[in-house]
Design a protein around this motif. Structure first.
Motif, PDB file in Angstrom:
ATOM      1  N   LEU A   1      83.206  23.266   6.316  1.00 21.93           N
ATOM      2  CA  LEU A   1      83.968  21.975   7.064  1.00 21.93           C
ATOM      3  C   LEU A   1      83.123  20.655   6.516  1.00 21.93           C
ATOM      4  O   LEU A   1      83.871  19.849   6.321  1.00 21.93           O
ATOM      5  CB  LEU A   1      83.767  22.016   8.585  1.00 21.93           C
ATOM      6  N   GLU A   2      81.882  20.789   6.506  1.00 22.34           N
ATOM      7  CA  GLU A   2      80.730  19.830   6.303  1.00 22.34           C
ATOM      8  C   GLU A   2      79.815  20.123   5.318  1.00 22.34           C
ATOM      9  O   GLU A   2      79.220  21.225   5.490  1.00 22.34           O
ATOM     10  CB  GLU A   2      80.324  19.034   7.659  1.00 22.34           C
ATOM     11  N   THR A   3      79.484  19.278   4.353  1.00 17.09           N
ATOM     12  CA  THR A   3      78.417  19.499   3.428  1.00 17.09           C
ATOM     13  C   THR A   3      77.680  18.308   3.248  1.00 17.09           C
ATOM     14  O   THR A   3      78.364  17.238   3.459  1.00 17.09           O
ATOM     15  CB  THR A   3      78.976  20.176   1.935  1.00 17.09           C
ATOM     16  N   ASP A   4      76.458  18.417   2.751  1.00 18.17           N
ATOM     17  CA  ASP A   4      75.715  17.018   2.610  1.00 18.17           C
ATOM     18  C   ASP A   4      75.677  16.882   1.164  1.00 18.17           C
ATOM     19  O   ASP A   4      74.987  15.716   0.358  1.00 18.17           O
ATOM     20  CB  ASP A   4      74.385  17.028   2.854  1.00 18.17           C
TER      21      ASP A   4
ATOM     22  N   VAL B   1      76.760  22.745   5.797  1.00 21.84           N
ATOM     23  CA  VAL B   1      76.118  22.068   7.071  1.00 21.84           C
ATOM     24  C   VAL B   1      76.955  22.532   8.535  1.00 21.84           C
ATOM     25  O   VAL B   1      76.230  22.879   9.449  1.00 21.84           O
ATOM     26  CB  VAL B   1      75.894  20.596   6.815  1.00 21.84           C
ATOM     27  N   VAL B   2      78.194  22.563   8.281  1.00 24.12           N
ATOM     28  CA  VAL B   2      79.328  23.014   9.271  1.00 24.12           C
ATOM     29  C   VAL B   2      80.363  24.113   8.692  1.00 24.12           C
ATOM     30  O   VAL B   2      80.928  23.757   7.909  1.00 24.12           O
ATOM     31  CB  VAL B   2      79.898  21.688  10.013  1.00 24.12           C
TER      32      VAL B   2
ATOM     33  N   CYS C   1      83.474  26.910   9.613  1.00 24.14           N
ATOM     34  CA  CYS C   1      84.450  27.350  10.613  1.00 24.14           C
ATOM     35  C   CYS C   1      84.876  28.697  10.327  1.00 24.14           C
ATOM     36  O   CYS C   1      85.141  29.056   9.041  1.00 24.14           O
ATOM     37  CB  CYS C   1      85.514  26.461  10.382  1.00 24.14           C
TER      38      CYS C   1
ATOM     39  N   GLU D   1      70.232  16.990  12.877  1.00 26.91           N
ATOM     40  CA  GLU D   1      71.459  17.023  11.991  1.00 26.91           C
ATOM     41  C   GLU D   1      72.612  16.323  12.428  1.00 26.91           C
ATOM     42  O   GLU D   1      73.466  16.426  13.050  1.00 26.91           O
ATOM     43  CB  GLU D   1      71.821  18.496  11.712  1.00 26.91           C
TER      44      GLU D   1
ATOM     45  N   LEU E   1      75.279  15.013  10.907  1.00 26.40           N
ATOM     46  CA  LEU E   1      76.610  15.729  10.644  1.00 26.40           C
ATOM     47  C   LEU E   1      77.307  16.607  11.744  1.00 26.40           C
ATOM     48  O   LEU E   1      78.264  16.687  11.887  1.00 26.40           O
ATOM     49  CB  LEU E   1      76.662  16.401   9.187  1.00 26.40           C
ATOM     50  N   TRP E   2      76.358  16.966  12.650  1.00 30.02           N
ATOM     51  CA  TRP E   2      76.972  17.872  13.724  1.00 30.02           C
ATOM     52  C   TRP E   2      77.500  17.120  14.955  1.00 30.02           C
ATOM     53  O   TRP E   2      78.128  17.649  15.622  1.00 30.02           O
ATOM     54  CB  TRP E   2      75.964  18.704  14.271  1.00 30.02           C
TER      55      TRP E   2
ATOM     56  N   GLN F   1      79.994  15.070  15.454  1.00 29.77           N
ATOM     57  CA  GLN F   1      81.160  14.932  15.936  1.00 29.77           C
ATOM     58  C   GLN F   1      81.746  16.361  16.407  1.00 29.77           C
ATOM     59  O   GLN F   1      82.973  16.546  16.851  1.00 29.77           O
ATOM     60  CB  GLN F   1      82.105  14.486  14.551  1.00 29.77           C
ATOM     61  N   TYR F   2      81.163  17.373  16.006  1.00 29.49           N
ATOM     62  CA  TYR F   2      81.418  18.890  16.423  1.00 29.49           C
ATOM     63  C   TYR F   2      80.817  19.116  18.048  1.00 29.49           C
ATOM     64  O   TYR F   2      81.284  20.177  18.464  1.00 29.49           O
ATOM     65  CB  TYR F   2      81.135  19.742  15.354  1.00 29.49           C
TER      66      TYR F   2
END
Length: 153
Positions: free
Chosen positions: A24-27, A42-43, A45, A144, A146-147, A149-150
């Motif tokens: 779902l997320e990458t850097d 990074v995230v 699903c 982190e 990017l986490w 919002q989750y």
């Protein structure tokens, strides 16, 4: 969707490569092998539903109490590195969230096994059980971004 756990990079890549999870997320970075390039996950699903049993409450360990109190002494407000029982265990106090606070070594030593009213001290806040899971506390979201919002901290 809900966060389940934090996994190692190796485990995340295996989940993606076996089709058990999608990224779902990458850097922006890529992991390369001889034949395949995979975005650094990074995230993730999971691709199929996983039943999550009811989570037990977080135990009041040294790490979790310091995390809850933001590494601040409940008595003087300085930096904390130990925990203290407000109502000492020697006087019947229990090891539970409402009785354990973060404390600096100096205040912990000065208080010893006395009650707060005996030495004229007051707590800066009322200790309570945290509403977050240990794995998804405020520290992990800060480490982190990017986490955020989750994970609801």
């Amino acid at each position: 969707m809900e966060p389940l756990c934090i996994v190692s990079l190796r485990r995340a890549v295996v989940l993606v490569m076996t089709g058990k999870a999608t990224v779902l997320e990458t850097d922006g970075r890529l992991l390369h092998s001889e034949h395949v390039s995979v975005p650094l996950p990074v995230v993730l699903c999971l691709t199929r539903y996983v039943h999550v049993p009811v989570r037990r409450p977080v135990p009041p360990t040294r790490r979790t109490v310091l995390q809850r109190d933001n590494h601040r002494c409940a008595y003087c407000g300085g930096g904390a590195d130990t925990v203290d029982h407000v109502n000492p265990r020697s006087r019947g106090g229990r090891h539970e969230w409402t009785n354990v606070v973060a404390a600096c070594v100096r205040c912990n030593h000065r208080k010893a096994d006395r009650l707060l009213h005996e030495i004229g001290w007051e707590l800066a806040f009322v200790p309570r059980a945290p509403r977050w899971s240990v794995a998804f506390g405020t520290t992990s979201v800060r480490s982190e971004p990017l986490w955020s919002q989750y994970v609801v901290a």
